[in-house]
Motif scaffolding. Structure first.
Motif, PDB file in Angstrom:
ATOM      1  N   VAL A  78      73.120  64.296  23.634  1.00 22.08           N
ATOM      2  CA  VAL A  78      73.025  62.997  24.313  1.00 22.08           C
ATOM      3  C   VAL A  78      74.142  62.848  25.326  1.00 22.08           C
ATOM      4  CG1 VAL A  78      73.131  60.506  23.981  1.00 22.08           C
ATOM      5  CG2 VAL A  78      71.783  61.915  22.409  1.00 22.08           C
ATOM      6  N   HIS A 102      71.032  60.314  28.117  1.00 22.48           N
ATOM      7  CA  HIS A 102      69.825  59.545  27.818  1.00 22.48           C
ATOM      8  C   HIS A 102      69.562  59.534  26.316  1.00 22.48           C
ATOM      9  CE1 HIS A 102      68.997  59.401  32.087  1.00 22.48           C
ATOM     10  NE2 HIS A 102      69.005  60.725  32.161  1.00 22.48           N
ATOM     11  N   SER A 103      68.659  58.644  25.926  1.00 22.31           N
ATOM     12  CA  SER A 103      68.229  58.594  24.532  1.00 22.31           C
ATOM     13  C   SER A 103      67.459  59.863  24.189  1.00 22.31           C
ATOM     14  CB  SER A 103      67.354  57.361  24.289  1.00 22.31           C
ATOM     15  OG  SER A 103      68.061  56.179  24.600  1.00 22.31           O
ATOM     16  N   SER A 137      64.544  61.360  21.482  1.00 22.75           N
ATOM     17  CA  SER A 137      63.503  61.070  20.503  1.00 22.75           C
ATOM     18  C   SER A 137      62.953  62.381  19.961  1.00 22.75           C
ATOM     19  CB  SER A 137      62.386  60.242  21.147  1.00 22.75           C
ATOM     20  OG  SER A 137      61.386  59.948  20.198  1.00 22.75           O
ATOM     21  N   PHE A 189      65.356  58.910  16.247  1.00 22.47           N
ATOM     22  CA  PHE A 189      65.590  58.340  17.577  1.00 22.47           C
ATOM     23  C   PHE A 189      67.079  58.051  17.714  1.00 22.47           C
ATOM     24  CE2 PHE A 189      65.582  54.931  20.789  1.00 22.47           C
ATOM     25  CZ  PHE A 189      64.860  55.566  21.792  1.00 22.47           C
ATOM     26  N   SER A 190      67.695  58.585  18.781  1.00 20.64           N
ATOM     27  CA  SER A 190      69.140  58.445  19.002  1.00 20.64           C
ATOM     28  C   SER A 190      69.387  57.798  20.355  1.00 20.64           C
ATOM     29  CB  SER A 190      69.838  59.809  18.945  1.00 20.64           C
ATOM     30  OG  SER A 190      69.571  60.478  17.728  1.00 20.64           O
ATOM     31  N   VAL A 191      70.287  56.801  20.382  1.00 17.75           N
ATOM     32  CA  VAL A 191      70.620  56.078  21.609  1.00 17.75           C
ATOM     33  C   VAL A 191      72.131  56.117  21.807  1.00 17.75           C
ATOM     34  CG1 VAL A 191      70.322  53.922  22.890  1.00 17.75           C
ATOM     35  CG2 VAL A 191      68.737  54.500  21.048  1.00 17.75           C
ATOM     36  N   LEU A 223      76.826  56.978  18.901  1.00 18.14           N
ATOM     37  CA  LEU A 223      75.373  56.996  18.831  1.00 18.14           C
ATOM     38  C   LEU A 223      74.852  55.936  17.880  1.00 18.14           C
ATOM     39  CD1 LEU A 223      74.543  60.808  18.442  1.00 18.14           C
ATOM     40  CD2 LEU A 223      74.152  59.407  20.474  1.00 18.14           C
ATOM     41  N   GLN A 243      62.199  50.675  21.700  1.00 14.74           N
ATOM     42  CA  GLN A 243      63.213  51.531  22.316  1.00 14.74           C
ATOM     43  C   GLN A 243      64.088  50.733  23.271  1.00 14.74           C
ATOM     44  OE1 GLN A 243      61.542  55.153  23.926  1.00 14.74           O
ATOM     45  NE2 GLN A 243      60.065  55.358  22.244  1.00 14.74           N
ATOM     46  N   GLU A 294      68.198  50.162  22.986  1.00 13.62           N
ATOM     47  CA  GLU A 294      69.131  50.438  24.075  1.00 13.62           C
ATOM     48  C   GLU A 294      69.977  49.207  24.394  1.00 13.62           C
ATOM     49  OE1 GLU A 294      66.734  51.895  27.240  1.00 13.62           O
ATOM     50  OE2 GLU A 294      66.404  53.873  26.311  1.00 13.62           O
ATOM     51  N   ALA A 321      72.447  48.927  21.523  1.00 12.94           N
ATOM     52  CA  ALA A 321      73.450  49.982  21.644  1.00 12.94           C
ATOM     53  C   ALA A 321      74.488  49.619  22.708  1.00 12.94           C
ATOM     54  CB  ALA A 321      72.780  51.305  21.978  1.00 12.94           C
TER      55      ALA A 321
END
Length: 408
Positions: A130, A135-136, A138, A154-156, A168, A184, A188, A191
């Protein structure tokens, strides 16, 4: 799908049966109603999560607990098996910079589905990915060592206004489900707010540390310029009195002893006021604190201070500005007590269209620049430095026999 409720129908006649068409219509209609209710409930949970984050204005309330509570809200809102923050730089309020994880998980549900909480090594890999892309990320049907761990991951990045990412936000589920685009977008947003919260927490710690350093430096300067100078003067006087005593010059010894006592009395009053000032916290309005300072001063000096011209009823300043104004006022009053030989002082304050004017006046003997000794010079310099530190204009007007005016 979840069962959102039950619809009951009551008919006046017995043995009523619905046609296949009516039955299909009702199933579709109430299926749509149930889906709408589910979406509304999910939206309410999402909004609650956002409002919780916005309401948590102070990281001092316990940053780790705050982040954990936010994750619990997110987990319930999005119905995932776990939600976590991975913070590679650690929590701001903890010593060191070791990576930290804040986790909210449904352990029983994860275990039943065969999933686990990602360990630090796995999270570090996602973090580097990341960090590189910005960017995020998925992922679906994630496997480790030929074992399926998560159906969805899913990582943001915790990113606020193109600053350095703080870590993260990771959500995962061991059951088959995905995140809609609006979910999503929600993640964001959250986050970004979490990143801002972490950055503010670090800034607060820096400001608090700098405030402690500045206050220690200020206290050291005041002790050097005030108490240390007084003690040095008393030491010289004591040596003089020893010489007078040796030479049996009793008259000079008596005069010096009286001056010595006055100096000690002034030093005691100054020390007591300094201790009281350190214990006292700024009140909501400047006038309240000013009147308390004047009351204490009148009791210690027996010099009356007229405050009828202090017309600043609702003026408010930040605590640091108010504290400097009060210290200047205290130093000006202290100079009246020590040097002015006055029996009356006035405190004036007025609010103009674009400025505030504060004046401390006395009916004492006044002075010229040549009359200012070392100790007094330190006090005047300290007042000017305090005024400059808060952007105030500082001026002293005095002449022999006509009193003194200190103006801010």
């Amino acid at each position: 799908q979840k069962q959102m409720g039950v619809a009951n129908f009551y008919f006046a006649q017995k043995n009523i049966s619905l046609s296949p068409e009516d039955s299909a219509f009702m199933q579709e209609a109430f299926g749509a109603a149930g889906l709408a209710l589910q979406n509304l409930r999910a939206r309410d949970q999402e909004i609650s999560a956002l409002l919780y984050l916005q309401a948590a204005a102070s990281p001092k309330a316990g940053l780790a607990n705050l982040l954990a509570s936010l994750l619990e809200n997110l987990q319930k809102a999005l119905d995932v098996d776990f939600a976590l923050f991975y913070l590679p730089y650690g929590l701001p309020q903890e010593a060191g910079a070791h990576p930290a994880r804040v986790i909210a998980a449904r352990a029983a549900r994860l275990g039943k589905a065969g999933g686990e909480i990602p360990d630090q090594a796995f999270l570090e890999g996602i973090w580097q990915t990341v960090l590189t892309t910005g960017h995020s990320l998925s992922l679906e049907n994630v496997t480790l060592s030929k074992r399926e761990m998560w159906k969805m991951l899913f990582s943001v990045p915790l990113l606020w206004q193109e600053q350095r990412p703080e870590g993260l936000l990771v959500l995962g589920s061991a059951s088959a489900q995905g995140l809609a685009q609006r979910h999503q977008n929600l993640l964001e947003t959250i986050a970004g707010q979490a990143a801002l919260l972490l950055q503010n927490s670090r800034l607060i710690l820096q400001v608090e540390y700098q405030a402690v350093v500045d206050e220690r430096a200020r206290l050291a300067r005041e002790i050097h310029d005030g108490l240390a100078q007084t003690l040095a003067f008393l030491k010289i006087q004591t040596a003089q009195m020893q010489n007078y005593l040796t030479r049996t010059e009793t008259e000079r010894l008596s005069r010096t002893l009286q001056a010595h006592y006055r100096t000690l009395s002034d030093a005691y009053i100054d020390a007591r006021q300094a201790i009281d000032n350190l214990r006292r916290t700024p009140s909501a309005h400047l006038r309240e604190w000013v009147l308390q300072i004047v009351t204490d001063y009148e009791q210690a000096s027996e010099i009356k201070v007229d405050v009828s011209g202090f017309a600043l009823q609702d003026v408010q300043y930040p605590p640091n500005v108010q504290a400097q104004l009060i210290r200047i006022l205290q130093e000006a009053l202290s100079n009246i007590r020590k040097h002015a030989q006055a029996n009356q002082a006035w405190l004036r304050g007025r609010l103009d269209s674009d400025s505030v004017l504060i004046e401390i006046c006395d009916n004492g003997k006044g002075f010229t620049p040549e009359d200012v000794d070392g100790n007094s010079r330190y006090g005047l310099r300290g007042m000017r430095e305090r005024a400059e530190s808060i952007g105030a204009d500082f001026q002293i007007i005095s002449k022999p026999g006509d009193g003194t005016v200190v103006s801010l």
